[in-house]
Motif scaffolding. Structure first.
Motif, PDB file in Angstrom:
ATOM      1  N   ASP A 250      88.073  28.025  80.345  1.00  0.00           N
ATOM      2  CA  ASP A 250      88.289  26.584  80.509  1.00  0.00           C
ATOM      3  C   ASP A 250      89.702  26.173  80.136  1.00  0.00           C
ATOM      4  OD1 ASP A 250      85.817  26.312  81.396  1.00  0.00           O
ATOM      5  OD2 ASP A 250      85.013  25.160  79.717  1.00  0.00           O
ATOM      6  N   TRP A 251      90.174  26.719  79.025  1.00  0.00           N
ATOM      7  CA  TRP A 251      91.481  26.264  78.562  1.00  0.00           C
ATOM      8  C   TRP A 251      92.581  26.627  79.530  1.00  0.00           C
ATOM      9  CZ3 TRP A 251      95.295  29.816  77.809  1.00  0.00           C
ATOM     10  CH2 TRP A 251      94.905  31.153  77.649  1.00  0.00           C
ATOM     11  N   TYR A 254      92.522  24.389  82.461  1.00  0.00           N
ATOM     12  CA  TYR A 254      93.001  23.084  81.980  1.00  0.00           C
ATOM     13  C   TYR A 254      94.522  23.058  81.924  1.00  0.00           C
ATOM     14  CZ  TYR A 254      92.306  18.801  79.228  1.00  0.00           C
ATOM     15  OH  TYR A 254      92.263  17.513  78.793  1.00  0.00           O
ATOM     16  N   LYS A 257      96.057  22.650  85.288  1.00  0.00           N
ATOM     17  CA  LYS A 257      95.988  21.289  85.828  1.00  0.00           C
ATOM     18  C   LYS A 257      97.031  20.401  85.157  1.00  0.00           C
ATOM     19  CE  LYS A 257      91.315  21.477  87.478  1.00  0.00           C
ATOM     20  NZ  LYS A 257      90.019  21.739  86.862  1.00  0.00           N
ATOM     21  N   VAL A 258      97.280  20.672  83.896  1.00  0.00           N
ATOM     22  CA  VAL A 258      98.334  19.913  83.222  1.00  0.00           C
ATOM     23  C   VAL A 258      99.668  20.180  83.900  1.00  0.00           C
ATOM     24  CG1 VAL A 258      99.579  19.606  81.068  1.00  0.00           C
ATOM     25  CG2 VAL A 258      97.130  19.893  81.031  1.00  0.00           C
ATOM     26  N   LYS A 277      96.419  15.089  77.409  1.00  0.00           N
ATOM     27  CA  LYS A 277      95.870  16.408  77.754  1.00  0.00           C
ATOM     28  C   LYS A 277      96.267  17.449  76.710  1.00  0.00           C
ATOM     29  CE  LYS A 277      94.291  14.607  81.389  1.00  0.00           C
ATOM     30  NZ  LYS A 277      93.061  13.886  81.088  1.00  0.00           N
ATOM     31  N   GLU A 280      94.220  17.105  73.757  1.00  0.00           N
ATOM     32  CA  GLU A 280      92.896  17.664  74.029  1.00  0.00           C
ATOM     33  C   GLU A 280      92.923  19.175  73.815  1.00  0.00           C
ATOM     34  OE1 GLU A 280      89.529  16.629  74.082  1.00  0.00           O
ATOM     35  OE2 GLU A 280      90.758  14.946  74.749  1.00  0.00           O
ATOM     36  N   LEU A 281      93.944  19.820  74.351  1.00  0.00           N
ATOM     37  CA  LEU A 281      94.057  21.272  74.192  1.00  0.00           C
ATOM     38  C   LEU A 281      94.202  21.648  72.724  1.00  0.00           C
ATOM     39  CD1 LEU A 281      96.411  22.043  77.181  1.00  0.00           C
ATOM     40  CD2 LEU A 281      94.254  23.197  76.789  1.00  0.00           C
TER      41      LEU A 281
END
Lengths: 356, 654
Positions: A250-251, A254, A257-258, A277, A280-281
């Protein structure tokens, strides 16, 4: 709990499937009676720790596998109590210095002194010395490394040290010169593939070559990752045939996408979005260096050739600041803005001299 | 510092009561700055009298006062006027109601009669001085409950490092004994004396003075004690346990940052007492514990309560011809504003202000209040951030909503400011007009330390930037300042504040485009908390992965899993296990805190709080009456839409 990675881990030097030359050398070292301090280094998932435990077994026999966890209490100079878990057998002891944080020097000194001053009492023991394994040695503070170097010489008769690190670059030269350096390179594709096959065999199924290739390709030379992927895939689609898709963690998805966000638009408002974001990470405990690296790699993939060098330059620049600074988010964000303005200026063709 | 423009006492804004309001009108260039340490000595001595005769009358005056007002005694008002009924509580009605409901359910089991089994522990949390203890005491009195309270005593025989400890009963042993006795035994005295034989007294256990939770061994014991308390069948009548925990920490102090960087010592250990350290995670999420969080007391409620208290006080004092003056309306307002929702400190400040001798009453009172009650994060922070981020420079056009007075003041200031020398051609892009912000003054007045200040700047700067280049500058300065100090507090760069402020001012556009920006509190700490939780789950998952390595048949692994390995590589397999239940050993479910991430373009998992003038986190959902009253909250709202900064006399703030 038994992940395949742990369950089918080779236990002896003979069982190791690749880097046979290295295994031979370790074997003869263990037999020689003149075992040196050692430093194992190499990328993660290459098999450093596996080789260390195999070597220990070669040295001391199966008794080394009987582990127990001790909780030890150390007293810091400010009378603060540090509680540290120590894994040990009768013949060796393992510590992870990052658990001791700023007081790693103290913990290491105390432990080593204690080990060094006790003789091996077990008369049937194969060796007269005990081994101390220091994991993540590259996270040792300078202080601790300096303390280590004296200890390594002084207590050579009773103790050997095995260090384990991803890279030698953060270790001071005196330590490196006191150790026998063992580079454990990442296995190549054929080696990973054969290991995967043998794991599959031992787990009682056949691994279709197409699936195997796919896992190898995805693993990027990290054997642990490859075996974990294999187990996850097997759990999801038990027959392992047909089109398989290996989902990224997932990371990682993610982060990518960032990166797309950064390239998509370059405004202060977008900076805010990217910041949330990153927060969030970070709040998922992803190490900031990994975040920066993953995002930067993705950005570099997508931009014009002329920008790549600059983007990586700034990534390196802010990574250094991140290491000395406290609030990781500032540096991540500063890098993002730098990349955004580079990208923007590139498109508007403006002189970039002021960014050097 | 250049002499500031003249100000008058603030008729426009009653909330900023000037310290030297009266002085300023007569002697314009009087001290602008106010030093809390020396201020009393200066202001309290009657200025016109020569020093020789100064001494005696003062003593006499003190004696007279003591004679006249015997009621001004050692008692603190906090104790003397402790609320005795619900009407006197300044806590919001709904909060009191929810506590009452819980207590009812704990004793009578609610509508179904079975709830009492699950109403074993009530955790009351909230900042200090929000009436947690008072609420429970008032309710206990009202419902006829007997409170058994634990007080940690100093142990009679202090344990020595290595001495014999056989006969020594440790504090925790006593605590455990207290807990079991309190929950099972009946009191010999209160029951038989004060009560008819009809029913045994209903009691509750109050834990406010906790054992030393930060010591991990004690914490483990405490958790165990709590667990066994909850799991043991409740006696009849049930004895619920009330734990009161005042929130502390999470204020941007150095320890938080060290925890944030993930490497420092103590990252796995709690360093502040909050409800998470007091009760174990299982218990907190389990059915036995109810948590009621108290908010800072709303200004309206507090003003009402304080006024009521003052009335009773002066009603009783008036008979004895006290020379004490009731504090003025402004003073009361000031107390309420500056208390930050902490009623205990508000009462203290009020009492303090009322014991000042002398007839000069009002001035001294407000002076004293400013000195004693000014608290972090209240008024000044809002202005501080605004001043930096609006980046006003010489000859900025006055904004649309500026009053004539403010425009005049700006003009005066501009006259004093010197123009910087022109820069050579190759540095043209650094050319700025001289700033109206005086960094030294700002630094002296800053209510917060630099690292927290930088967080505020970081949270808000992007709204004030029009071009990406502006953001670039600010971000780079933030990054530089953060990394320039090194990782330990004692080698921190002492110029951080100046560097950051000047760097920010230099980078921001000038003039800043006004588009009714709102300032927010940093989201940093909310995410930090999340990270802490995730780190917990990483540790648990790691334990789960390595446990069988050590105990089980595969116990042969040197090193085991490092923290990063778990975070970065274990995600896939954890997901697979989750989606295929039925596998023998399931991972601890909390691993999702670090292994699961959903990418969405909208929203953030943390709701950011707006920073307003009062600096209070006001919970809109629970205390709606705040917004109907002419309190600071309401005022802030219309100021924000109307470009609040122009109408603010920032310079007025000392």
């Amino acid at each position: 709990m038994s992940l395949w990675v742990d369950q089918y881990r080779p236990r002896t030097l003979d069982a190791l499937q690749y880097h046979t030359g290295l295994s031979e050398r370790l074997k003869s070292l263990a037999a020689s009676g003149d075992f040196p301090h050692m430093l194992f280094y190499g990328p993660s998932g290459a098999g450093k720790k596996t080789r260390i435990s195999c070597t220990l077994r070669q040295l001391f026999g199966p008794g080394v596998e009987k582990l127990k966890i001790d909780q030890r209490i150390f007293l810091s100079p400010s009378k603060r109590k540090l509680e540290i878990n120590i894994v040990q057998s009768n013949y060796h002891l393992e510590i992870t210095p990052s658990e001791a944080g700023n007081y790693d020097r103290l913990v290491i000194q105390e432990l080593l002194k204690e080990i060094a001053q006790t003789q091996q009492v077990d008369l049937s023991a194969k060796q007269r010395f005990k081994v101390v394994v220091i994991n993540e040695a590259d996270s040792l503070s300078r202080d601790a490394q300096a303390a280590l170097r004296r200890t390594m010489e002084k207590y050579m008769s009773n103790m050997r040290i095995i260090l384990c690190a991803n890279s030698t670059s953060r270790l001071i030269a005196p330590i490196k010169s006191r150790c026998l350096l063992m580079r454990v390179a990442a296995p190549n594709e054929a080696e990973i593939s054969s290991v995967l096959q043998s794991v599959a065999r031992r787990a009682g199924f056949d691994l279709p070559p197409s699936a195997g290739d796919k896992i190898v390709e995805d693993s990027g030379g990290n054997l642990r990752k490859a075996i974990l992927t294999l187990e996850a895939l097997k759990m999801q689609s038990p027959d392992l045939t047909g089109p398989l898709s290996i989902a990224k963690p997932d990371w990682e998805a993610y982060c990518q996408k960032v990166a797309d966000l950064i390239i998509g638009e370059q405004t202060p408002a977008r900076v805010m979005e990217v910041r949330s974001k990153f927060y969030e990470l970070l709040s998922h405990c992803i190490p900031p260096t990994v975040i920066l690296k993953t995002v930067a790699e993705r950005v570099v993939d997508k931009v014009d050739e002329a920008l790549k060098a600059d983007i990586m330059h700034w990534a390196a620049f802010y990574e250094v600041r991140m290491r000395t600074g406290n609030k990781k988010i500032y540096h991540l964000e500063a890098w993002v803005i730098k990349v955004m303005s580079l990208y923007k200026h590139f498109f508007f063709n403006i002189d970039m001299s002021e960014f050097d | 510092m250049p002499p500031g423009p003249q100000k008058k006492a603030t008729a426009t804004r009653p909330r900023t009561v000037r310290l030297d309001g009266e002085l300023a009108s007569s002697a314009p260039l009087n001290v602008k700055r106010f030093d809390p340490l020396s201020a009393f000595s200066k202001q309290l001595t009657p200025t016109p009298t020569p020093p020789a005769s100064n001494h005696r009358p003062q003593i006499k005056k003190g004696k007279e006062k003591a004679k006249e007002a015997p009621l001004v005694d050692d008692y603190l008002w906090v104790d003397r006027y402790e609320p005795t009924s619900e009407a006197e509580l300044a806590v919001h009605v709904k909060k009191v109601e929810s506590v009452r409901q819980w207590l009812n359910e704990a004793f009578d089991g609610g509508p179904s009669g079975k709830l009492s089994k699950y109403r074993r522990i009530l955790a009351m949390t909230g900042p200090a001085g929000t009436g947690k203890t008072s609420t429970i005491r008032v309710l206990a009195r009202e419902m006829g409950l007997e409170i058994l309270e634990w007080r940690s005593t100093i142990s009679d025989t202090p344990p020595t490092e290595d001495g014999p400890r056989d006969d020594y009963e440790g504090l925790f042993t006593k605590f455990e004994a207290f807990l079991t006795r309190a929950s099972t035994c009946h009191s010999l005295f209160s029951e038989s004396i004060s009560r008819p034989q009809s029913s045994p007294a209903r009691r509750l256990i109050l834990l406010e003075d906790l054992p030393n939770i930060l010591h991990s061994q004690t914490q483990a014991q405490f958790h165990q004690a709590m667990n066994s308390f909850v799991t043991s069948p409740p006696p009849n009548p049930p004895t619920p346990l009330v734990i009161i925990v005042s929130d502390a920490g999470m204020r941007g102090e150095a320890s938080d940052e060290r925890r944030a960087d993930g490497r420092g010592w103590g990252k796995d250990k709690a360093e502040v007492v909050d409800i998470r350290t007091v009760l174990s995670k299982d218990l907190l999420t389990g059915p036995y514990v109810t948590e009621i969080a108290f908010n800072p007391i709303a200004p309206t409620l507090m003003r009402k309560a304080l006024q009521a208290m003052l009335n009773t006080h002066f009603a009783s004092v008036a008979k004895s011809k006290s020379s004490n003056l009731a504090p003025s309306k402004e003073a009361l307002d000031l107390v309420v504003e500056s208390s930050n929702g902490d009623i205990r400190s508000a009462i203290m400040a009020l009492q303090f202000s009322c014991v000042i001798p002398g007839k000069k009453g009002k001035k001294n009172t407000t002076l004293m209040l400013e000195a004693t009650t000014r608290r972090e994060q209240s008024l000044a922070l809002f202005h501080l951030i605004g001043k930096v981020l609006y980046n006003k420079r010489k000859d900025d056009p006055p904004s649309v909503s500026a009053t004539a007075k403010i425009m005049q003041r700006e003009k005066d200031l501009d006259k004093v400011l010197k123009d910087p020398k022109p820069l050579p051609a190759h540095l043209q892009h650094h050319e700025r007009r001289s700033s109206r912000v005086d960094v030294d003054t700002l630094y002296a007045d800053s209510p917060i330390e630099t690292s927290l200040f930088s967080l505020y700047i970081h949270q808000n700067y992007t709204q004030f930037c029009t071009e990406l280049e502006h953001s670039d500058g600010v971000a780079d300065w933030l990054s530089w300042v953060d990394s320039s100090g090194g990782d330990a507090w004692y080698i921190a760069n002492p110029h951080q504040f100046h560097l950051l402020t000047l760097g920010t001012l230099h980078s921001l556009p000038s003039p800043v485009l006004r588009r009714s920006q709102k300032t927010y509190k940093p989201e940093f700490f909310a995410f930090l908390q999340k990270e802490k939780d995730a780190a917990d789950s990483v540790r648990h998952t790691r334990d789960w992965v390595t446990q069988d390595n050590i105990n089980g048949e595969f116990g042969r692994r040197a090193g085991g899993w490092s923290r990063d390995d778990v975070i970065l590589e274990l995600g896939g397999i954890l997901k697979a296990r989750d989606s295929h239940p039925g596998h023998a050993v399931q991972p601890p479910p909390m691993h999702r805190l670090f292994s699961r991430m959903e990418f969405t373009r909208t929203g953030s998992s943390v709701h950011s709080q707006q920073l307003d003038e009062a600096g209070l986190p006001i919970d809109e959902g629970i205390e709606p009456d705040v917004f109907y009253m002419p309190s600071s909250a309401a005022k802030t709202e219309d100021k924000e839409t109307g470009g609040w900064l122009e109408t603010d006399d920032i310079e007025d703030f000392p």
